[in-house]
Design a protein around this motif. Structure first.
Motif, PDB file in Angstrom:
ATOM      1  N   UNK A 258       0.882  -1.086  -0.139  1.00  0.00           N
ATOM      2  CA  UNK A 258       0.237  -0.096  -0.091  1.00  0.00           C
ATOM      3  C   UNK A 258       0.874   1.342  -0.025  1.00  0.00           C
ATOM      4  N   UNK A 259       0.530   1.910  -1.114  1.00  0.00           N
ATOM      5  CA  UNK A 259       1.781   3.102  -1.190  1.00  0.00           C
ATOM      6  C   UNK A 259       1.022   4.362  -0.783  1.00  0.00           C
ATOM      7  N   UNK A 260      -0.169   4.621  -0.840  1.00  0.00           N
ATOM      8  CA  UNK A 260      -0.876   5.925  -0.302  1.00  0.00           C
ATOM      9  C   UNK A 260      -1.663   5.654   0.814  1.00  0.00           C
ATOM     10  N   UNK A 261      -1.528   6.376   1.981  1.00  0.00           N
ATOM     11  CA  UNK A 261      -2.259   6.105   3.212  1.00  0.00           C
ATOM     12  C   UNK A 261      -3.639   6.935   3.307  1.00  0.00           C
ATOM     13  N   UNK A 262      -4.499   6.688   4.125  1.00  0.00           N
ATOM     14  CA  UNK A 262      -5.834   7.161   4.217  1.00  0.00           C
ATOM     15  C   UNK A 262      -5.680   8.708   4.511  1.00  0.00           C
ATOM     16  N   UNK A 263      -6.533   9.494   3.894  1.00  0.00           N
ATOM     17  CA  UNK A 263      -6.527  11.023   3.892  1.00  0.00           C
ATOM     18  C   UNK A 263      -5.363  11.768   3.186  1.00  0.00           C
ATOM     19  N   UNK A 264      -4.571  10.793   2.349  1.00  0.00           N
ATOM     20  CA  UNK A 264      -3.747  11.644   1.427  1.00  0.00           C
ATOM     21  C   UNK A 264      -4.162  11.691   0.124  1.00  0.00           C
ATOM     22  N   UNK A 265      -3.987  12.869  -0.478  1.00  0.00           N
ATOM     23  CA  UNK A 265      -4.361  13.320  -1.822  1.00  0.00           C
ATOM     24  C   UNK A 265      -3.336  13.302  -2.953  1.00  0.00           C
ATOM     25  N   UNK A 266      -3.690  12.591  -3.901  1.00  0.00           N
ATOM     26  CA  UNK A 266      -2.581  12.279  -4.977  1.00  0.00           C
ATOM     27  C   UNK A 266      -3.105  12.365  -6.307  1.00  0.00           C
ATOM     28  N   UNK A 267      -2.409  12.903  -7.477  1.00  0.00           N
ATOM     29  CA  UNK A 267      -2.933  13.358  -8.798  1.00  0.00           C
ATOM     30  C   UNK A 267      -3.531  11.670  -9.426  1.00  0.00           C
ATOM     31  N   UNK A 268      -4.582  11.929 -10.353  1.00  0.00           N
ATOM     32  CA  UNK A 268      -5.030  10.837 -10.862  1.00  0.00           C
ATOM     33  C   UNK A 268      -3.697  10.049 -11.973  1.00  0.00           C
ATOM     34  N   UNK A 269      -3.573   8.751 -11.711  1.00  0.00           N
ATOM     35  CA  UNK A 269      -2.707   7.942 -12.262  1.00  0.00           C
ATOM     36  C   UNK A 269      -1.827   7.438 -11.367  1.00  0.00           C
ATOM     37  N   UNK A 270      -1.575   8.189 -10.054  1.00  0.00           N
ATOM     38  CA  UNK A 270      -0.693   7.658  -9.185  1.00  0.00           C
ATOM     39  C   UNK A 270      -0.986   6.271  -8.632  1.00  0.00           C
ATOM     40  N   UNK A 271       0.310   5.422  -8.470  1.00  0.00           N
ATOM     41  CA  UNK A 271      -0.160   4.177  -8.045  1.00  0.00           C
ATOM     42  C   UNK A 271      -0.251   4.139  -6.532  1.00  0.00           C
ATOM     43  N   UNK A 272      -1.605   3.596  -6.125  1.00  0.00           N
ATOM     44  CA  UNK A 272      -2.073   3.595  -4.728  1.00  0.00           C
ATOM     45  C   UNK A 272      -1.539   2.181  -4.044  1.00  0.00           C
ATOM     46  N   UNK A 273      -1.413   1.249  -4.742  1.00  0.00           N
ATOM     47  CA  UNK A 273      -1.130  -0.234  -4.153  1.00  0.00           C
ATOM     48  C   UNK A 273      -0.882  -1.030  -5.435  1.00  0.00           C
ATOM     49  N   UNK A 274      -0.189  -2.392  -4.870  1.00  0.00           N
ATOM     50  CA  UNK A 274      -0.046  -3.195  -5.999  1.00  0.00           C
ATOM     51  C   UNK A 274      -0.559  -4.498  -5.402  1.00  0.00           C
ATOM     52  N   UNK A 275      -0.999  -5.390  -6.295  1.00  0.00           N
ATOM     53  CA  UNK A 275      -1.792  -6.520  -5.992  1.00  0.00           C
ATOM     54  C   UNK A 275      -0.847  -7.628  -6.915  1.00  0.00           C
ATOM     55  N   UNK A 276      -0.527  -8.486  -6.219  1.00  0.00           N
ATOM     56  CA  UNK A 276       0.315  -9.730  -6.836  1.00  0.00           C
ATOM     57  C   UNK A 276      -0.378 -11.177  -6.422  1.00  0.00           C
TER      58      UNK A 276
END
Length: 654
Positions: A59-77
């Motif tokens: 998980x790369x972006x925590x709760x309440x964080x604001x990021x641009x469209x297209x930013x990777x928020x997590x990875x699923x493998x």
């Protein structure tokens, strides 16, 4: 290899989003289309589903964080890629922490145990978070009362906030044991509204002391459902389903709550197992708590030391009653309980059914329990209900009986003589209309149009058109086509005034809003780039959007971006009206009902003659700050000529 999950584009002109809540954590398994997280923007709140099945590795972006469209928020493998999920295991030891509470409760806290008995050992149902920045909600109406039975996902009550109205479903099957918040009361998010139990917790409470008294082993296992009951009030936040995540999906001028119950491997009451079955409440009691029941035995001797102890032996008859008197009706009720639970499981065997799907099923007369869901884990979707509703449509053959019957007398409406609050949707519409009237200088110009040629053309083409295009051909697509063609020649009608900069923007595209009447109120979905569409494409789009509005599946993107609107009040028989501009647009076209009446026309030799013609009134309301009466008249004249010419044969396949 792990796949990146990016922040999606959640609407026109939306460039960033905020992670409201993670529904999964690192190491959790996810299925295709299962929600991973909730994100919010200034226009919409939404869930982000997983495009693949696998395990969350990062998980790369925590709760309440604001990021641009297209930013990777997590990875699923794949499972092997996930960091050790061992930390998740300690959650199990956290459960045994409950047994200490039961020994502590045995010496004296049996009095608190009695206080929990009225609640039926039920699961607490809390006021959900119904949107970003919403901190409280009002109980609009209770749909169930104390003692009523409820199934999994069956609505318990209706709640409202300043942003949304919603139903709160029951997370388990059981009986409403206690209602803590009354109608019209406003409470904070997280407040316990009611409790739902199995309806037999009280007898189980009395039989608990009988377990140490009577060594009969069968009696002790018969009560394992009771141990969770005393521990439930200790820490409501840890109750299964206590923090059920929800998200808000904005649909036009109203919002809809989407509940995200755990899907697999949780064991929570009312949730799904890996095999797609619903876990009944009684099945959720872990085997481990049964062991702590043994420590309760030493506590019993202490009670036996007191003279009051001889009285508890009167309790053994109680446990015997549920077994032997299976024939009498009172004990038969608990016996019927296990039979009801499989029925509830069968009814929602496809998992959680959203309120929108449930309402659609009621409107279409479809039995949800008979459907097999096509969604993830067998989840029943809107498409399943619509498909089931279309099958029995052969029944309308019996319709000819209706015309034979006399018209029923007009019945007084149920609202007659009542005083009630405006719905949230009605309040939103009211504010929007008042804002439009206060922000623009509105007036209306009306013309009469002879649409006889179009009426004849439609009569000839409608059957072949429906067969070829798969949708009905009404008069509305002809009016829309003529209106958007005229917009290209009269840009003032298709423009917008910026009050702050005193500038006007003339659009180079025609995004036409079509007013649709629904049970909740008037909504205006938008046909994007309508000026580039044929009559067939316009007809399909109108019917598609109207269906979405009425079944509640319309999206925020389909409700935004309009530059000009059309309202067809003639569909209800009105000759014409003076529609209110859909601000910040500059104009709206109203269509009256088509009537046949005699009028003077020219014959082939140029002589005046009287003929029966199909006539309609077109009413254009516009903002006089920018558009003059002459501008409005010129636009309406262009539309009138195009309609009276009626040259649409090629577009309808003739």
């Amino acid at each position: 290899m792990a796949q990146d999950i990016e922040m999606p584009a959640l609407g026109e002109s939306v460039t960033e989003g905020t992670v409201s809540r993670w529904l999964k954590k690192v190491g959790d398994q996810v299925a295709v289309d299962e929600p991973l997280l909730e994100v919010s923007t200034d226009k919409v709140d939404s869930e982000v589903p997983s495009p693949i099945a696998g395990v969350i590795t990062e998980i790369l972006v925590e709760e309440d964080e604001t990021v641009d469209v297209g930013t990777v928020v997590c990875r699923v493998g794949e499972a092997g890629e996930a960091p050790s999920a061992a930390p998740a295991a300690p959650a199990a030891p956290a459960v045994p922490a409950a047994p200490p509470a039961s020994p502590a409760a045995s010496p004296v806290p049996q009095t608190p145990a009695a206080s929990s008995a009225p609640a039926g050992g039920g699961q607490a149902v809390e006021m959900p978070a119904l949107g970003e920045s919403v901190t409280e909600g009002t109980v609009s109406r209770w749909l169930k009362k104390v003692g009523d039975k409820v199934e999994v996902d069956e609505p318990l009550l209706e709640v409202s906030t300043d942003k949304v109205d919603s139903e709160v479903p029951s997370p388990i099957a059981g009986v409403v044991t206690e209602i803590l918040v009354q109608e019209d009361e406003t409470v904070d998010v997280g407040t316990v509204l009611c409790r739902v139990g199995d309806g037999v917790a009280a007898p189980a409470e009395t039989s608990a002391p009988a377990a140490p008294e009577a060594p009969a082993a069968p009696a002790a296992p018969a009560v394992p459902a009771a141990p969770p009951a005393p521990s439930l009030p200790e820490n409501p936040a840890e109750l299964p389903g206590a923090g059920i995540p929800s998200s808000i999906k904005r649909e036009g001028d109203h919002h809809v709550v989407q509940w995200a119950y755990p899907q697999v491997h949780t064991g929570y009451p009312g949730t799904m197992t890996a095999q797609g079955q619903v876990v009944p409440p009684s099945d959720n009691a872990p085997a481990a708590p049964a062991a702590p029941a043994a420590p309760a035995a030493p506590a019993a001797p202490k009670a036996a030391e007191t003279p009051a102890a001889p009285k508890p032996p009167a309790a053994p008859p109680a446990p015997a009653a549920p077994k032997a008197p299976a024939a009498p009706t009172p004990p038969a009720a608990p016996a019927a309980k296990p039979a009801e639970k499989p029925q509830a499981a069968k009814q929602v065997s496809g998992g959680y059914v959203t309120p929108i799907v449930r309402k659609l099923a009621r409107e279409k007369g479809v039995d949800i329990s008979s459907l097999k869901g096509s969604g993830v884990g067998g989840r029943i979707r809107r498409e399943d209900v619509l498909a089931a509703a279309q099958k029995p449509q052969a029944a309308p053959a019996a319709a000819p009986e209706v015309p034979a019957a006399a018209l029923p007398p007009i019945q007084p409406a149920q609202e007659r003589g009542k005083t009630e609050k405006l719905s949230r949707m009605r309040q939103t519409i009211a504010k929007h209309m008042m804002n439009s009237l206060a922000s623009t200088a509105q007036l209306t110009t009306v013309v009469e149009v002879d649409v006889t040629r179009i009426a004849n053309l439609r009569a000839r083409a409608k059957d072949s058109f429906a067969q070829r295009e798969g949708t009905k051909l009404s008069f509305l697509p002809f009016f829309v086509k003529a209106a958007v063609e005229a917009l290209k020649a009269h840009p003032k009608i298709n423009s917008r005034v910026n009050d702050e900069t005193n500038e006007v923007t003339y659009f180079d595209h025609e995004n036409v809003g079509i007013a649709v009447d629904s049970d909740k109120g008037l909504m205006v979905p938008v046909i994007k780039n309508c000026g580039d569409l044929t009559i067939a494409a316009i007809a399909r789009k109108i019917n598609e959007l109207a269906a979405k509005v009425r079944d509640g599946s319309i999206s925020i993107d389909e409700m935004s971006g309009g530059t000009f609107s059309i309202t067809n009040t003639g569909s209800r028989g009105a000759l014409f009206d003076t529609p209110v501009i859909n601000y910040p647009e500059e104009a709206i076209l109203g269509l009256g009902t088509i009537v046949r009446r005699p009028m003077v026309v020219k014959d082939s030799e140029g002589n005046d003659t009287i003929a029966v013609r199909s006539l309609v009134y077109l009413a254009l309301s516009y903002d006089h700050r920018l558009i003059d009466g002459a501008d409005a008249a010129r636009y309406l004249t262009t539309v009138k000529k195009r309609l009276e010419e009626g040259d649409f044969s090629a577009e309808v396949g003739l």
